[in-house]
Design a protein around this motif. Structure first.
Motif, short mmCIF file in Angstrom:
data_model
loop_
_atom_site.label_atom_id
_atom_site.label_comp_id
_atom_site.label_asym_id
_atom_site.label_seq_id
_atom_site.Cartn_x
_atom_site.Cartn_y
_atom_site.Cartn_z
N VAL A 185 -6.84 2.72 -3.28
CA VAL A 185 -6.55 1.38 -2.50
C VAL A 185 -5.54 1.61 -1.47
CG1 VAL A 185 -5.85 -1.03 -2.40
CG2 VAL A 185 -7.42 0.22 -4.35
N HIS A 186 -5.51 0.98 -0.26
CA HIS A 186 -4.62 1.15 0.84
C HIS A 186 -4.40 -0.21 1.59
CE1 HIS A 186 -2.37 3.19 4.01
NE2 HIS A 186 -2.78 2.41 4.71
N ARG A 187 -3.44 -0.81 1.54
CA ARG A 187 -3.31 -1.97 2.11
C ARG A 187 -2.02 -1.78 3.22
NH1 ARG A 187 -7.20 -2.61 -0.10
NH2 ARG A 187 -8.16 -4.26 -1.60
N SER A 215 2.55 4.50 -4.01
CA SER A 215 3.73 4.42 -3.17
C SER A 215 3.69 2.85 -2.26
CB SER A 215 4.09 5.22 -2.26
OG SER A 215 3.14 5.39 -1.25
N TRP A 216 4.71 2.59 -2.20
CA TRP A 216 5.40 1.49 -1.17
C TRP A 216 6.19 2.09 -0.16
CZ3 TRP A 216 3.50 -3.30 -0.77
CH2 TRP A 216 2.94 -4.02 -1.89
N LYS A 217 5.60 2.02 1.29
CA LYS A 217 6.47 2.37 2.48
C LYS A 217 6.86 1.16 3.02
CE LYS A 217 4.52 7.00 2.63
NZ LYS A 217 3.43 7.77 3.24
N ILE A 218 8.16 1.03 3.29
CA ILE A 218 8.74 -0.36 3.85
C ILE A 218 9.61 0.12 4.94
CG2 ILE A 218 10.13 -2.18 3.15
CD1 ILE A 218 9.78 -1.00 0.36
N LYS A 219 9.32 -0.68 5.99
CA LYS A 219 9.82 -0.21 7.26
C LYS A 219 10.10 -1.54 8.08
CE LYS A 219 8.87 2.17 11.82
NZ LYS A 219 8.20 2.68 12.40
N LEU A 237 4.93 -3.31 5.51
CA LEU A 237 4.67 -2.63 3.99
C LEU A 237 3.34 -1.78 4.08
CD1 LEU A 237 5.98 -5.86 3.49
CD2 LEU A 237 5.90 -4.67 1.24
N THR A 238 3.32 -0.59 3.43
CA THR A 238 2.24 -0.15 3.31
C THR A 238 1.99 0.33 1.72
OG1 THR A 238 2.08 1.12 5.35
CG2 THR A 238 0.79 2.26 3.82
N PHE A 239 0.82 -0.18 1.31
CA PHE A 239 0.91 0.01 -0.23
C PHE A 239 -0.35 1.09 -0.37
CE2 PHE A 239 -1.66 -1.08 -3.90
CZ PHE A 239 -0.93 -1.07 -4.80
N THR A 240 -0.10 1.98 -1.06
CA THR A 240 -1.29 3.09 -1.62
C THR A 240 -1.23 3.36 -2.92
OG1 THR A 240 -0.86 3.89 0.63
CG2 THR A 240 -1.95 5.27 -0.88
N THR A 241 -2.11 3.21 -3.57
CA THR A 241 -2.43 3.75 -4.99
C THR A 241 -3.55 4.23 -5.18
OG1 THR A 241 -1.96 2.83 -7.23
CG2 THR A 241 -3.26 1.64 -5.91
N GLU A 242 -3.55 5.36 -6.42
CA GLU A 242 -4.90 5.96 -6.69
C GLU A 242 -4.89 5.71 -8.27
OE1 GLU A 242 -6.69 10.20 -7.54
OE2 GLU A 242 -6.02 9.82 -5.50
N GLU A 267 -13.14 -5.04 -9.01
CA GLU A 267 -12.10 -5.69 -9.69
C GLU A 267 -10.72 -5.37 -9.36
OE1 GLU A 267 -10.60 -8.54 -12.44
OE2 GLU A 267 -12.40 -8.46 -11.71
N PHE A 268 -10.72 -3.68 -9.22
CA PHE A 268 -9.20 -3.49 -9.11
C PHE A 268 -8.97 -3.64 -7.65
CE2 PHE A 268 -6.21 0.02 -8.20
CZ PHE A 268 -5.36 0.10 -9.16
N ASN A 269 -9.83 -3.76 -6.70
CA ASN A 269 -9.59 -4.16 -5.22
C ASN A 269 -9.15 -5.53 -5.29
OD1 ASN A 269 -9.56 -2.37 -2.74
ND2 ASN A 269 -11.26 -1.60 -4.18
N ALA A 270 -9.87 -6.58 -6.14
CA ALA A 270 -9.48 -7.92 -6.27
C ALA A 270 -7.99 -8.38 -6.94
CB ALA A 270 -10.64 -8.64 -7.03
N LEU A 271 -7.67 -7.40 -7.82
CA LEU A 271 -6.29 -7.46 -8.50
C LEU A 271 -5.21 -7.42 -7.29
CD1 LEU A 271 -7.09 -5.78 -11.89
CD2 LEU A 271 -6.50 -8.57 -11.55
N ILE A 272 -5.56 -5.99 -6.68
CA ILE A 272 -4.51 -5.74 -5.74
C ILE A 272 -4.47 -6.79 -4.57
CG2 ILE A 272 -4.23 -3.82 -3.74
CD1 ILE A 272 -3.40 -2.88 -6.62
N ASP A 273 -5.54 -7.02 -4.10
CA ASP A 273 -5.62 -8.44 -3.13
C ASP A 273 -4.85 -9.44 -3.63
OD1 ASP A 273 -7.16 -6.94 -1.29
OD2 ASP A 273 -9.02 -7.78 -1.76
#
Length: 154
Positions: free
Chosen positions: A9-11, A97-101, A109-114, A136-142
């Motif tokens: 997932v990447h947001r 990770s979170w990348k915060i700028k 914010l950039t959110f990435t998880t595997e 379901e996992f994408n819905a949880l992240i959203d």
């Protein structure tokens, strides 16, 4: 019998909050985790490591539960929060990770998880279950990122 499902997932999004407010919220795992949906327990393992036990899904003997643990590393100067899996804890392996700028509009914010989840289901179900688990996992992240946006906008 078990099946494994891998989800990436990447947001990317921007909030009006300051870098410091965003970093403070996200680097505090219990506070940040309180915004994540369907968490049954978040257990402090010490040394900035936590075990996530999600709510059970299903009924009785057919219920499944995702459990995983991560160690968190926060670096304010780099604007990163990284989580690495702790092997042998539960039925999942999660990293990200979170990348915060700081940006003109506030903070980007950039959110990435595997996540790799191993579920106690017959392998015949993998083709049917894998898309459901990913959805379901994408819905949880959203939901999680929407809750964070709301919190950081107030």
């Amino acid at each position: 019998m078990a099946i494994s499902v891998t989800i990436e997932v990447h947001r990317d999004f921007t909030v009006a909050a300051s870098f410091d407010n965003v970093f403070d919220l996200l680097s505090d795992v219990p506070v940040s985790g309180s915004h994540f949906p369907k968490v049954d327990q978040l257990i402090n393992l010490g040394d900035n490591a936590y075990r996530w036990e999600m709510e059970k899904i299903g009924v009785d003997k057919h219920a499944i539960q995702s459990i995983y643990a991560c160690r968190y590393e926060s670096d304010r100067d780099a604007g990163t929060i990284i989580w690495k899996p702790i092997k042998g804890e539960g039925n999942g392996v999660v990293s990200g990770s979170w990348k915060i700028k700081s940006v003109d509009e506030g903070t980007h914010l950039t959110f990435t998880t595997e996540a790799k989840m191993t579920l106690p289901l017959p392998s015949l179900l993998k083709l049917a279950i894998s898309p459901v688990v990913k959805h379901e996992f994408n819905a949880l992240i959203d939901t999680y990122t929407d809750r964070l946006k709301t919190k950081l906008s107030s």
